[in-house]
Write an enzyme that holds these catalytic residues in place. Structure first.
Site, PDB file in Angstrom:
ATOM      1  CB  SER A 130     -28.125  34.937  83.473  1.00 33.71           C
ATOM      2  OG  SER A 130     -27.846  34.627  84.833  1.00 33.71           O
ATOM      3  CE  LYS A 184     -26.807  38.400  83.198  1.00 37.39           C
ATOM      4  NZ  LYS A 184     -25.421  38.317  82.900  1.00 37.39           N
ATOM      5  CG  HIS A 187     -30.624  38.155  85.960  1.00 38.48           C
ATOM      6  ND1 HIS A 187     -29.307  37.989  86.321  1.00 38.48           N
ATOM      7  CD2 HIS A 187     -31.216  36.950  86.147  1.00 38.48           C
ATOM      8  CE1 HIS A 187     -29.112  36.730  86.704  1.00 38.48           C
ATOM      9  NE2 HIS A 187     -30.255  36.084  86.598  1.00 38.48           N
ATOM     10  CG  ASN A 188     -26.254  40.487  86.347  1.00 37.97           C
ATOM     11  OD1 ASN A 188     -26.986  39.585  85.968  1.00 37.97           O
ATOM     12  ND2 ASN A 188     -25.004  40.592  85.952  1.00 37.97           N
TER      13      ASN A 188
HETATM   14  P1  NDP Z   1     -13.069  35.677  80.146  1.00 40.07           P
HETATM   15  O1  NDP Z   1     -12.207  36.611  80.895  1.00 40.07           O
HETATM   16  O2  NDP Z   1     -13.054  34.239  80.508  1.00 40.07           O
HETATM   17  O3  NDP Z   1     -12.702  35.775  78.589  1.00 40.07           O
HETATM   18  C1  NDP Z   1     -12.581  37.010  77.983  1.00 40.07           C
HETATM   19  C2  NDP Z   1     -12.581  36.813  76.477  1.00 40.07           C
HETATM   20  O4  NDP Z   1     -12.596  38.125  75.884  1.00 40.07           O
HETATM   21  C3  NDP Z   1     -11.369  36.087  75.941  1.00 40.07           C
HETATM   22  O5  NDP Z   1     -11.770  35.266  74.885  1.00 40.07           O
HETATM   23  C4  NDP Z   1     -10.493  37.229  75.452  1.00 40.07           C
HETATM   24  O6  NDP Z   1      -9.620  36.869  74.418  1.00 40.07           O
HETATM   25  C5  NDP Z   1     -11.549  38.169  74.922  1.00 40.07           C
HETATM   26  N1  NDP Z   1     -11.084  39.533  74.784  1.00 40.07           N
HETATM   27  C6  NDP Z   1     -10.726  40.393  75.773  1.00 40.07           C
HETATM   28  N2  NDP Z   1     -10.382  41.580  75.244  1.00 40.07           N
HETATM   29  C7  NDP Z   1     -10.547  41.477  73.905  1.00 40.07           C
HETATM   30  C8  NDP Z   1     -10.362  42.364  72.827  1.00 40.07           C
HETATM   31  N3  NDP Z   1      -9.965  43.627  73.023  1.00 40.07           N
HETATM   32  N4  NDP Z   1     -10.637  41.922  71.583  1.00 40.07           N
HETATM   33  C9  NDP Z   1     -11.063  40.657  71.380  1.00 40.07           C
HETATM   34  N5  NDP Z   1     -11.235  39.765  72.356  1.00 40.07           N
HETATM   35  C10 NDP Z   1     -10.992  40.175  73.617  1.00 40.07           C
HETATM   36  O7  NDP Z   1     -14.540  36.292  80.199  1.00 40.07           O
HETATM   37  P2  NDP Z   1     -15.944  35.577  80.375  1.00 40.07           P
HETATM   38  O8  NDP Z   1     -16.091  34.478  79.396  1.00 40.07           O
HETATM   39  O9  NDP Z   1     -16.190  35.305  81.818  1.00 40.07           O
HETATM   40  O10 NDP Z   1     -16.930  36.782  80.006  1.00 40.07           O
HETATM   41  C11 NDP Z   1     -17.223  37.156  78.664  1.00 40.07           C
HETATM   42  C12 NDP Z   1     -18.423  38.077  78.707  1.00 40.07           C
HETATM   43  O11 NDP Z   1     -19.529  37.385  79.281  1.00 40.07           O
HETATM   44  C13 NDP Z   1     -18.221  39.320  79.578  1.00 40.07           C
HETATM   45  O12 NDP Z   1     -18.944  40.375  79.030  1.00 40.07           O
HETATM   46  C14 NDP Z   1     -18.847  38.912  80.899  1.00 40.07           C
HETATM   47  O13 NDP Z   1     -19.260  40.026  81.667  1.00 40.07           O
HETATM   48  C15 NDP Z   1     -20.040  38.111  80.394  1.00 40.07           C
HETATM   49  N6  NDP Z   1     -20.612  37.160  81.338  1.00 40.07           N
HETATM   50  C16 NDP Z   1     -19.804  36.412  82.169  1.00 40.07           C
HETATM   51  C17 NDP Z   1     -20.379  35.500  83.048  1.00 40.07           C
HETATM   52  C18 NDP Z   1     -19.527  34.659  83.934  1.00 40.07           C
HETATM   53  O14 NDP Z   1     -20.100  34.003  84.830  1.00 40.07           O
HETATM   54  N7  NDP Z   1     -18.218  34.587  83.729  1.00 40.07           N
HETATM   55  C19 NDP Z   1     -21.841  35.335  83.121  1.00 40.07           C
HETATM   56  C20 NDP Z   1     -22.584  36.103  82.151  1.00 40.07           C
HETATM   57  C21 NDP Z   1     -21.975  36.992  81.321  1.00 40.07           C
HETATM   58  P3  NDP Z   1      -8.076  36.467  74.719  1.00 40.07           P
HETATM   59  O15 NDP Z   1      -8.086  34.992  74.998  1.00 40.07           O
HETATM   60  O16 NDP Z   1      -7.383  36.801  73.476  1.00 40.07           O
HETATM   61  O17 NDP Z   1      -7.636  37.274  75.895  1.00 40.07           O
END
Ligand code: NDP
Length: 477
Positions: A130, A184, A187-188
């Site tokens: 988080s 987590k 937390h959310n």
């Molecule tokens: P983004 O949308 O910024 O990025 C998504 C990522 O997932 C990209 O690297 C994408 O790759 C990859 N991806 C999506 N589908 C697939 C697939 N089928 N196979 C392989 N790779 C895949 O997401 P976030 O970084 O925001 O979030 C990532 C995780 O972290 C999620 O579970 C989210 O819930 C969690 N999270 C997010 C927070 C936030 O504030 N954003 C906070 C805490 C947790 P590609 O570039 O190829 O599309």
């Protein structure tokens, strides 16, 4: 080439920032992203940290770049993509490698993934992270679930990248399998309640008192210097004081009043219900977002029903603001008490032995709900980790007694003036119901017995369990 000590898959918002954080703390990291262009851009932008990063375009290169046994963080879209990614990864892995799902997984998926690896020589960790983008880059709060042995293997690197509160790292091992992702999720859920309650207070100030966004920002800023000191209060002040560069109006005044959600709030409520725990303030917050999303329905209803008129203005503005501040504190206590109660129930149900003081401790910095208040919760749970409810600990029972009068006055004011305050109201009702030794469910038991012969227990212990309602109740003599 020197091999990396850790790998990371998924260079989206969170993965990219987490990778830079890992690199900056002196850990060599190999990175891979499904779309190669993203990896290239990430590396090109990594500046001085490039020396610590090995960008990989194929899974073969990625695996070769990490020293075995390999810890590999998977930070991608939660759900099916994680299963797909794990399946793609597995053929390349060797004995002792650890797959670490760091996304917002449903803990039931995490438990299933643990089960699917049982008997193999691969290890899995379900890890909640988080703090959003900023936290990932400079120090998140990290909630780890898995075997204690697997935690020991990643403890050093995770400790190096986590947030610190008074020098103490905001990361710890919380229990086996789904424990980290469950914590987590809760937390959310608490975060939803915290945000909803702040928004309800904003509504009372805006629609009840007619204050401008900047004025409300000023009030929140002052509160942030007191007991409500928290990240959410801090950012609320900032957003309320910001102006829209396009219209010149306060930014919040041009944003559509319809909030999104991704699932963790809903999961918190579902799990609370599954475990028979009353998490009413969190439920109200999730329902608040659902109602917010019905923008056109709400607009139509306002035309049909009209908006309730303001019938009362506070007589003493300063006293009213002081009440609002205490009301928010009181309601917040209710939401946190409920969140911790859900975790206590899950801990029993899944045999996790969740450490409540540790959870409060690792939420004190790095995460979205970080606050001074969590330090007080840490101290309350440290004194009595097995207490039935936060609100009966000596420190918090005192605080509830000091603040619930203000919450009652604010909820009454909101109700009289038709200003929606579902989470504040739920927190108040929770206090009132929880501390009433003789409630009203005796009538519900009688009704249940009347229509369904469900039976009841008697206060006097007499061994008669049905009422005199009809001829079919043979037990009543
Ligand atoms: P983004 O949308 O910024 O990025 C998504 C990522 O997932 C990209 O690297 C994408 O790759 C990859 N991806 C999506 N589908 C697939 C697939 N089928 N196979 C392989 N790779 C895949 O997401 P976030 O970084 O925001 O979030 C990532 C995780 O972290 C999620 O579970 C989210 O819930 C969690 N999270 C997010 C927070 C936030 O504030 N954003 C906070 C805490 C947790 P590609 O570039 O190829 O599309």
């Amino acid at each position: 080439m020197e091999q990396a000590e850790i790998g990371l898959i998924g260079l989206g918002v969170m993965g990219a920032n987490l990778s830079l954080n890992i690199a900056e703390k002196g850990n060599k990291i190999a990175v891979f992203n499904r779309t190669t262009e993203v990896t290239k851009k990430f590396y090109a932008d990594a500046g001085a940290l490039q020396g610590q990063i090995i960008p990989c375009e194929t899974m073969e290169d990625f695996i070769k770049a990490i020293r075995p046994p390999r810890p590999i963080i998977i930070m991608i879209k939660a759900g099916d993509p994680v299963d797909q990614q794990m399946e793609l990864l597995k053929p390349y892995l060797s004995s002792g490698d650890i797959m670490i799902d760091a996304g917002n997984a449903n803990f039931r998926d995490t438990m299933r993934r643990f089960k699917s690896l049982e008997g193999s020589d691969l290890t899995f960790i379900g890890m909640g992270v988080s703090g959003g983008e900023e936290g990932a880059r400079h120090g998140p709060s990290i909630m780890v679930g898995g075997t204690e042995d697997s935690w020991k293997r990643v403890e050093k690197v995770l400790t190096s990248i986590s947030a610190k509160f008074n020098g103490e790292p905001c990361v710890d091992w919380l229990g086996e399998n789904g424990a980290g992702h469950f914590v987590k999720t809760i937390h959310n859920g608490i975060e939803y309640a915290d945000m909803q309650m702040i928004a309800e207070i904003y509504g009372i100030l805006r629609d009840g008192l007619g204050m401008s966004a900047a004025e409300i920002g000023g009030v929140f800023g002052r509160w942030n210097e007191g007991r409500l000191d928290s990240y959410l209060m801090e950012i609320s002040e900032k957003v309320l004081k910001a102006n829209d560069p396009i219209s010149g109006k306060p930014m919040v005044d041009v944003i559509v009043d319809s909030a999104g959600q991704k699932g963790t709030g809903k999961w918190s409520v579902i799990e609370a219900q599954n475990m028979g725990v009353a998490a009413t303030a969190i439920e109200a917050a999730v329902a608040g977002r659902v109602l917010s999303s019905l923008k056109s329905e709400r607009q139509a209803a306002e035309k049909i029903l009209g908006k309730p008129a303001l019938v009362e203005r506070p007589k003493d503005g300063m006293a009213f603001l002081a009440d609002l501040e205490l009301a928010l504190l009181a309601a917040k206590i209710g939401a946190y008490a409920q969140g911790f109660a859900v975790m206590a129930a899950a801990s029993k149900e899944f045999g996790w032995n969740l450490p409540m003081p540790t959870i409060a401790k690792i939420w004190r910095a790095g995460c979205i709900i970080r606050s001074q208040f969590l330090d007080e919760i840490t101290s309350a749970f440290s004194k009595d980790p097995n207490v039935a409810n936060l609100i009966v600990t000596p420190a918090f029972s005192q605080l509830v007694k000091e603040t619930d009068g203000a919450l009652r006055r604010i909820v009454s004011y909101a109700a009289l003036n038709g200003l929606p305050a579902p989470a504040l109201t739920s927190a108040l009702s929770y206090f009132d119901a929880y501390r009433r030794g003789r409630g009203t469910a005796n009538l519900i038991q009688a009704q249940r017995d009347f229509f369904g012969a469900h039976g009841f227990d008697r206060l006097d212990g007499v061994d008669k369990h049905h009422g005199p309602w009809g001829s079919g109740l043979a037990d009543f003599a």
